[in-house]
Structures are given as C-alpha cells and as structure tokens.
Motif scaffolding. Sequence first.
Motif, PDB file in Angstrom:
ATOM      1  N   MET A  17      48.201  53.041 -35.491  1.00  0.00           N
ATOM      2  CA  MET A  17      48.071  52.332 -36.847  1.00  0.00           C
ATOM      3  C   MET A  17      47.180  52.842 -37.652  1.00  0.00           C
ATOM      4  O   MET A  17      47.329  52.925 -38.752  1.00  0.00           O
ATOM      5  N   SER A  18      46.000  53.031 -37.047  1.00  0.00           N
ATOM      6  CA  SER A  18      44.878  53.680 -37.929  1.00  0.00           C
ATOM      7  C   SER A  18      45.168  54.918 -38.355  1.00  0.00           C
ATOM      8  O   SER A  18      44.896  55.214 -39.539  1.00  0.00           O
ATOM      9  N   ALA A  19      45.806  56.065 -37.797  1.00  0.00           N
ATOM     10  CA  ALA A  19      46.420  57.032 -38.254  1.00  0.00           C
ATOM     11  C   ALA A  19      47.165  56.959 -39.556  1.00  0.00           C
ATOM     12  O   ALA A  19      47.023  57.725 -40.365  1.00  0.00           O
ATOM     13  N   SER A  20      48.082  56.094 -39.356  1.00  0.00           N
ATOM     14  CA  SER A  20      49.069  55.788 -40.389  1.00  0.00           C
ATOM     15  C   SER A  20      48.463  55.083 -41.674  1.00  0.00           C
ATOM     16  O   SER A  20      48.905  55.629 -42.557  1.00  0.00           O
ATOM     17  N   LEU A  21      47.337  54.320 -41.652  1.00  0.00           N
ATOM     18  CA  LEU A  21      46.453  53.872 -42.599  1.00  0.00           C
ATOM     19  C   LEU A  21      45.581  54.863 -43.106  1.00  0.00           C
ATOM     20  O   LEU A  21      45.033  54.710 -44.431  1.00  0.00           O
ATOM     21  N   LYS A  22      45.247  56.084 -42.466  1.00  0.00           N
ATOM     22  CA  LYS A  22      44.069  56.700 -42.845  1.00  0.00           C
ATOM     23  C   LYS A  22      44.232  57.466 -44.248  1.00  0.00           C
ATOM     24  O   LYS A  22      43.262  57.525 -45.042  1.00  0.00           O
ATOM     25  N   PRO A  23      45.544  57.929 -44.559  1.00  0.00           N
ATOM     26  CA  PRO A  23      45.656  58.465 -45.849  1.00  0.00           C
ATOM     27  C   PRO A  23      45.486  57.575 -46.920  1.00  0.00           C
ATOM     28  O   PRO A  23      45.087  57.944 -48.253  1.00  0.00           O
ATOM     29  N   PHE A  24      45.597  56.291 -46.640  1.00  0.00           N
ATOM     30  CA  PHE A  24      45.258  55.318 -47.690  1.00  0.00           C
ATOM     31  C   PHE A  24      43.840  54.754 -47.678  1.00  0.00           C
ATOM     32  O   PHE A  24      43.510  53.826 -48.615  1.00  0.00           O
ATOM     33  N   ASN A  55      45.380  43.987 -42.728  1.00  0.00           N
ATOM     34  CA  ASN A  55      45.810  42.720 -42.414  1.00  0.00           C
ATOM     35  C   ASN A  55      45.394  41.779 -43.546  1.00  0.00           C
ATOM     36  O   ASN A  55      46.127  40.735 -44.187  1.00  0.00           O
ATOM     37  N   VAL A  56      44.237  41.800 -44.226  1.00  0.00           N
ATOM     38  CA  VAL A  56      43.699  41.091 -45.280  1.00  0.00           C
ATOM     39  C   VAL A  56      44.814  41.013 -46.454  1.00  0.00           C
ATOM     40  O   VAL A  56      45.237  40.066 -47.174  1.00  0.00           O
ATOM     41  N   LEU A  57      45.111  42.419 -46.843  1.00  0.00           N
ATOM     42  CA  LEU A  57      46.089  42.589 -47.976  1.00  0.00           C
ATOM     43  C   LEU A  57      47.448  41.744 -47.547  1.00  0.00           C
ATOM     44  O   LEU A  57      47.992  41.175 -48.581  1.00  0.00           O
ATOM     45  N   ARG A  58      47.947  42.059 -46.443  1.00  0.00           N
ATOM     46  CA  ARG A  58      49.089  41.241 -46.287  1.00  0.00           C
ATOM     47  C   ARG A  58      49.074  39.906 -46.059  1.00  0.00           C
ATOM     48  O   ARG A  58      49.847  38.961 -46.656  1.00  0.00           O
ATOM     49  N   ILE A  59      47.904  39.239 -45.885  1.00  0.00           N
ATOM     50  CA  ILE A  59      47.784  37.798 -45.719  1.00  0.00           C
ATOM     51  C   ILE A  59      47.764  37.353 -47.240  1.00  0.00           C
ATOM     52  O   ILE A  59      48.453  36.133 -47.833  1.00  0.00           O
ATOM     53  N   LEU A  60      47.049  38.085 -48.329  1.00  0.00           N
ATOM     54  CA  LEU A  60      46.629  37.790 -49.563  1.00  0.00           C
ATOM     55  C   LEU A  60      48.160  37.914 -50.167  1.00  0.00           C
ATOM     56  O   LEU A  60      48.769  37.292 -51.112  1.00  0.00           O
ATOM     57  N   ARG A  61      48.942  38.920 -49.867  1.00  0.00           N
ATOM     58  CA  ARG A  61      50.412  39.146 -50.470  1.00  0.00           C
ATOM     59  C   ARG A  61      51.051  37.935 -50.195  1.00  0.00           C
ATOM     60  O   ARG A  61      52.010  37.552 -50.788  1.00  0.00           O
ATOM     61  N   GLY A  62      51.147  37.441 -48.839  1.00  0.00           N
ATOM     62  CA  GLY A  62      51.568  36.128 -48.520  1.00  0.00           C
ATOM     63  C   GLY A  62      51.458  34.753 -49.182  1.00  0.00           C
ATOM     64  O   GLY A  62      52.102  34.210 -49.035  1.00  0.00           O
ATOM     65  N   GLN A  63      50.284  35.012 -49.703  1.00  0.00           N
ATOM     66  CA  GLN A  63      49.847  33.800 -50.717  1.00  0.00           C
ATOM     67  C   GLN A  63      50.764  33.777 -51.885  1.00  0.00           C
ATOM     68  O   GLN A  63      50.685  32.546 -52.452  1.00  0.00           O
ATOM     69  N   GLU A  64      51.434  34.654 -52.510  1.00  0.00           N
ATOM     70  CA  GLU A  64      52.326  34.610 -53.295  1.00  0.00           C
ATOM     71  C   GLU A  64      51.733  34.397 -54.899  1.00  0.00           C
ATOM     72  O   GLU A  64      52.172  33.263 -55.409  1.00  0.00           O
ATOM     73  N   ASN A  65      50.724  35.195 -54.997  1.00  0.00           N
ATOM     74  CA  ASN A  65      49.829  35.088 -56.251  1.00  0.00           C
ATOM     75  C   ASN A  65      49.047  33.895 -56.288  1.00  0.00           C
ATOM     76  O   ASN A  65      48.480  33.497 -57.095  1.00  0.00           O
ATOM     77  N   LYS A  66      48.997  33.007 -55.176  1.00  0.00           N
ATOM     78  CA  LYS A  66      47.896  31.884 -54.992  1.00  0.00           C
ATOM     79  C   LYS A  66      46.766  32.462 -54.303  1.00  0.00           C
ATOM     80  O   LYS A  66      46.800  33.172 -53.347  1.00  0.00           O
ATOM     81  N   PRO A  67      45.711  31.976 -54.987  1.00  0.00           N
ATOM     82  CA  PRO A  67      44.321  32.556 -54.180  1.00  0.00           C
ATOM     83  C   PRO A  67      43.918  31.905 -52.830  1.00  0.00           C
ATOM     84  O   PRO A  67      44.535  30.682 -52.457  1.00  0.00           O
ATOM     85  N   THR A 104      45.272  42.494 -56.077  1.00  0.00           N
ATOM     86  CA  THR A 104      45.676  42.953 -57.347  1.00  0.00           C
ATOM     87  C   THR A 104      47.043  43.560 -57.402  1.00  0.00           C
ATOM     88  O   THR A 104      47.562  43.807 -56.399  1.00  0.00           O
ATOM     89  N   THR A 105      47.579  44.040 -58.397  1.00  0.00           N
ATOM     90  CA  THR A 105      48.835  44.846 -58.577  1.00  0.00           C
ATOM     91  C   THR A 105      48.794  46.130 -57.968  1.00  0.00           C
ATOM     92  O   THR A 105      49.492  46.581 -57.114  1.00  0.00           O
ATOM     93  N   LYS A 106      47.308  46.752 -58.028  1.00  0.00           N
ATOM     94  CA  LYS A 106      47.057  48.095 -57.313  1.00  0.00           C
ATOM     95  C   LYS A 106      47.197  47.957 -55.577  1.00  0.00           C
ATOM     96  O   LYS A 106      47.690  48.624 -54.927  1.00  0.00           O
ATOM     97  N   GLY A 107      46.663  46.596 -55.282  1.00  0.00           N
ATOM     98  CA  GLY A 107      46.824  46.225 -53.630  1.00  0.00           C
ATOM     99  C   GLY A 107      48.242  46.035 -53.329  1.00  0.00           C
ATOM    100  O   GLY A 107      48.660  46.481 -52.371  1.00  0.00           O
ATOM    101  N   LEU A 108      49.140  45.299 -54.224  1.00  0.00           N
ATOM    102  CA  LEU A 108      50.319  45.365 -53.986  1.00  0.00           C
ATOM    103  C   LEU A 108      51.097  46.506 -53.936  1.00  0.00           C
ATOM    104  O   LEU A 108      52.003  47.030 -52.803  1.00  0.00           O
ATOM    105  N   ASP A 109      50.704  47.512 -54.715  1.00  0.00           N
ATOM    106  CA  ASP A 109      51.269  48.798 -54.778  1.00  0.00           C
ATOM    107  C   ASP A 109      51.016  49.575 -53.512  1.00  0.00           C
ATOM    108  O   ASP A 109      51.930  50.266 -53.084  1.00  0.00           O
ATOM    109  N   VAL A 110      49.870  49.739 -53.111  1.00  0.00           N
ATOM    110  CA  VAL A 110      49.510  50.096 -51.766  1.00  0.00           C
ATOM    111  C   VAL A 110      50.257  49.521 -50.638  1.00  0.00           C
ATOM    112  O   VAL A 110      50.670  50.512 -49.804  1.00  0.00           O
ATOM    113  N   LEU A 111      50.503  48.226 -50.650  1.00  0.00           N
ATOM    114  CA  LEU A 111      50.774  47.539 -49.485  1.00  0.00           C
ATOM    115  C   LEU A 111      52.356  48.091 -49.514  1.00  0.00           C
ATOM    116  O   LEU A 111      53.012  48.342 -48.479  1.00  0.00           O
ATOM    117  N   ASN A 112      53.201  48.218 -50.601  1.00  0.00           N
ATOM    118  CA  ASN A 112      54.476  48.563 -50.859  1.00  0.00           C
ATOM    119  C   ASN A 112      54.708  50.253 -50.261  1.00  0.00           C
ATOM    120  O   ASN A 112      55.721  50.473 -49.720  1.00  0.00           O
TER     121      ASN A 112
END
Length: 148
Positions: free
Chosen positions: A34-41, A49-61, A108-116
């Motif tokens: 997992m670490s190796a696959s995330l390294k380029p980002f 994990n934090v980004l996925r949690i925030l995406r799951g909030q569906e635009n709610k803080p 942010t949109t940038k965070g969503l883009d990187v997650l995608n």
Amino acid sequence: MNVEKIIKTKKEIPLEARTIIHLTLVTNKINEMMSASLKPFGISIQQFNVLRILRGQENKPANLSTINERMVTKMSNTTRLVDKLLAKDYVIRKICPQNRRKVEIKITTKGLDVLNEIDGIKFEMEKDILKNFSTTELKELNSLLDKF
C-alpha cells in the motif's frame, strides 16, 4: 508463506504464536505494498485513510474526533495528518462559527481528484494481493476474521 522459514527458526512454533506471527507478517506485507502504491502521490496510508473518510462525508465537514473514530489505524496524531493534507491543498480546515472550539475539515476538489486516481491503482493492487484466493475463500477468511 512458511513462517518458520521467514523468521529463520528450525523449531516448531506453537499454533497460537504462529498464527499471530503469520497475521503480523501478512499485515506488514500489505502495508508495504500500500505504501509503495501511494508513494507517487506523496501521501501515507494514514493520510489516504483521512481522505477516504472525508470523501465519505459527502461534502459535509468532519471534526478531528469523527476522523479519529473512523480511522482504520487509530492514532493520536490526526491533527498532524490533517496539517500535511492541508499543505497539499487536499483538505480545508475552518473554525466553526457557532463553536470556536470546533474545527471543521472538508476534502477539496484536488483531494477528490487524487483519491480518484488512487482508487484505480488500489483496486488493481487489492486484486493482485488476493489473486490466489477464490471468492469462497475470501468470504470464509472474512467470516473467520470477523471473530476478532
């Protein structure tokens, strides 16, 4: 995976200890991949994990305690994780107008883009990690792990 061979012992390890060692070795191997696959980002597993949690909030803080509750790996340094994501413009943080002690965090949109981008890579990696298991075996494994 022969545990005795990996830890370089000739004596037989009791089943309980062998199981714990085996689970630890598998967890470490998955984390390395997992670490190796995330390294380029430029993000860690915990930041992902934090980004996925925030995406799951569906635009709610979310606040720090919500993020901490949902983390796969519980940690006390959630603030530092969020700070690192802020520096990359993947999240925004603002003080709640109604309660100045409450901090609201959103992806942010940038965070969503990187997650995608990561989603596709992660999906392929998961398939590769589990390629030697049938669907039936994966269901059985999950059922056994649910006993924890």
